[in-house]
Design an enzyme around this catalytic site. Structure first.
Site, PDB file in Angstrom:
ATOM      1  N   GLY A   1       1.067  -1.410  -0.502  1.00  0.00           N
ATOM      2  CA  GLY A   1      -0.226   0.304  -0.270  1.00  0.00           C
ATOM      3  C   GLY A   1       0.798   0.927  -0.321  1.00  0.00           C
ATOM      4  N   SER A   2       1.909   1.906  -0.962  1.00  0.00           N
ATOM      5  CA  SER A   2       2.801   2.748  -0.664  1.00  0.00           C
ATOM      6  C   SER A   2       2.261   2.951  -1.809  1.00  0.00           C
ATOM      7  CB  SER A   2       4.033   2.253  -1.303  1.00  0.00           C
ATOM      8  OG  SER A   2       4.230   1.852  -2.394  1.00  0.00           O
TER       9      SER A   2
ATOM     10  N   MET B   1      -4.813  -6.454  -7.013  1.00  0.00           N
ATOM     11  CA  MET B   1      -4.095  -7.686  -7.462  1.00  0.00           C
ATOM     12  C   MET B   1      -5.358  -9.247  -8.616  1.00  0.00           C
ATOM     13  SD  MET B   1      -1.134  -7.355  -7.748  1.00  0.00           S
ATOM     14  CE  MET B   1       0.171  -8.526  -8.276  1.00  0.00           C
TER      15      MET B   1
ATOM     16  N   HIS C   1       0.122   0.954 -13.945  1.00  0.00           N
ATOM     17  CA  HIS C   1       1.413   0.137 -13.898  1.00  0.00           C
ATOM     18  C   HIS C   1       2.459   0.402 -13.957  1.00  0.00           C
ATOM     19  CE1 HIS C   1       1.924  -3.828 -15.108  1.00  0.00           C
ATOM     20  NE2 HIS C   1       1.926  -3.419 -16.168  1.00  0.00           N
TER      21      HIS C   1
HETATM   22  C1  GRF Z   1       2.432  -0.606  -7.419  1.00  0.00           C
HETATM   23  O1  GRF Z   1       3.413  -1.212  -8.049  1.00  0.00           O
HETATM   24  C2  GRF Z   1       1.498  -0.661  -9.026  1.00  0.00           C
HETATM   25  O2  GRF Z   1       2.058   0.175  -9.854  1.00  0.00           O
HETATM   26  C3  GRF Z   1       0.615  -2.372  -8.653  1.00  0.00           C
HETATM   27  O3  GRF Z   1       1.291  -2.574  -7.738  1.00  0.00           O
HETATM   28  C4  GRF Z   1       2.252  -2.380  -7.258  1.00  0.00           C
HETATM   29  C5  GRF Z   1       1.780  -1.991  -5.909  1.00  0.00           C
HETATM   30  O4  GRF Z   1       2.120  -1.248  -5.105  1.00  0.00           O
HETATM   31  N1  GRF Z   1      -0.053  -2.437  -9.543  1.00  0.00           N
HETATM   32  P1  GRF Z   1       2.031  -0.457  -3.194  1.00  0.00           P
HETATM   33  O5  GRF Z   1       1.063  -2.520  -2.774  1.00  0.00           O
HETATM   34  O6  GRF Z   1       1.117   0.673  -3.451  1.00  0.00           O
HETATM   35  O7  GRF Z   1       3.597  -0.428  -2.861  1.00  0.00           O
END
Ligand code: GRF
Length: 190
Positions: A12-13, A90, A109
């Site tokens: 969730g960054s 996902m 993405h």
């Molecule tokens: C990100 O790199 C986004 O592009 C992809 O999934 C990743 C999620 O990362 N769809 P985070 O959980 O937001 O850190």
């Protein structure tokens, strides 16, 4: 003020970057709800830290995608959500949500689409020997990373680049780009 739901499955960054942007007023919208299909994911803790409500579910507890998406849809109605932001969610979005939110679901993405769609886009770019990759924000349709592109930003792949170093560069771009693009969406057509 538009109401946003963020859908995420992992750390969730990007969710955090959106929350931070709301707190600094760079993003003028209200993040009302986190939808998460992995109840133990770190993103759930991040939401709790900011008192953002969470709908966490396990797909295996439902007979079908339609069944869990109907429940998500009810939550989205309860919270009067205007815009769905996918941030590392996902799962493919099904017809139930696509039809209820036409043109109002976006995704980020980690590649310059249409290159390297699907899982492990960073690894795919490295294995292909690409000289550059990047980040794409796009509308979501029924395909895997196929909807109309809203914004892209590229990043060079250096000699000796590792998966970790490239991942870090890409995430830095994501955290800047996503809140900016969402802000333009909430100000314009959504
Ligand atoms: C990100 O790199 C986004 O592009 C992809 O999934 C990743 C999620 O990362 N769809 P985070 O959980 O937001 O850190």
């Amino acid at each position: 003020m538009k109401n946003i739901a963020v859908f995420a499955s992992g750390s969730g960054s990007n969710f955090q970057a959106l929350v931070n942007a709301v707190e600094t007023n760079e993003l003028q919208a209200s993040i009302k709800l986190l939808v998460c299909d992995k109840p133990k994911a770190y993103v759930v803790e991040r939401a709790a830290n900011h008192s953002i409500d969470v709908f966490a579910f396990s797909a295996k507890d439902y007979p079908s995608k339609v069944a869990y998406e109907m429940e998500i849809l009810q939550k989205l109605k309860d919270y009067e959500i205007d815009l769905i932001i996918l941030a590392g969610y996902m799962r493919l979005i099904g017809d139930t949500l696509l039809q209820a939110f036409p043109g109002r679901i976006v995704n980020i993405h980690p590649s310059l689409l249409p290159n390297f769609p699907g899982k492990d886009a960073v690894g795919q770019a490295l294995s292909a020997g690409a000289k550059e990759t990047g980040v794409t924000v796009h509308y979501v349709d029924e395909g895997m990373d196929t909807g109309p592109i809203i914004a892209q930003e590229s990043v060079g792949i250096a000699a000796g680049e590792t998966n970790e170093s490239l991942q870090a560069k890409i995430q830095r771009i994501e955290h800047g780009l996503y809140p900016k693009v969402v802000q333009t969406l909430v100000l314009t057509k959504i």
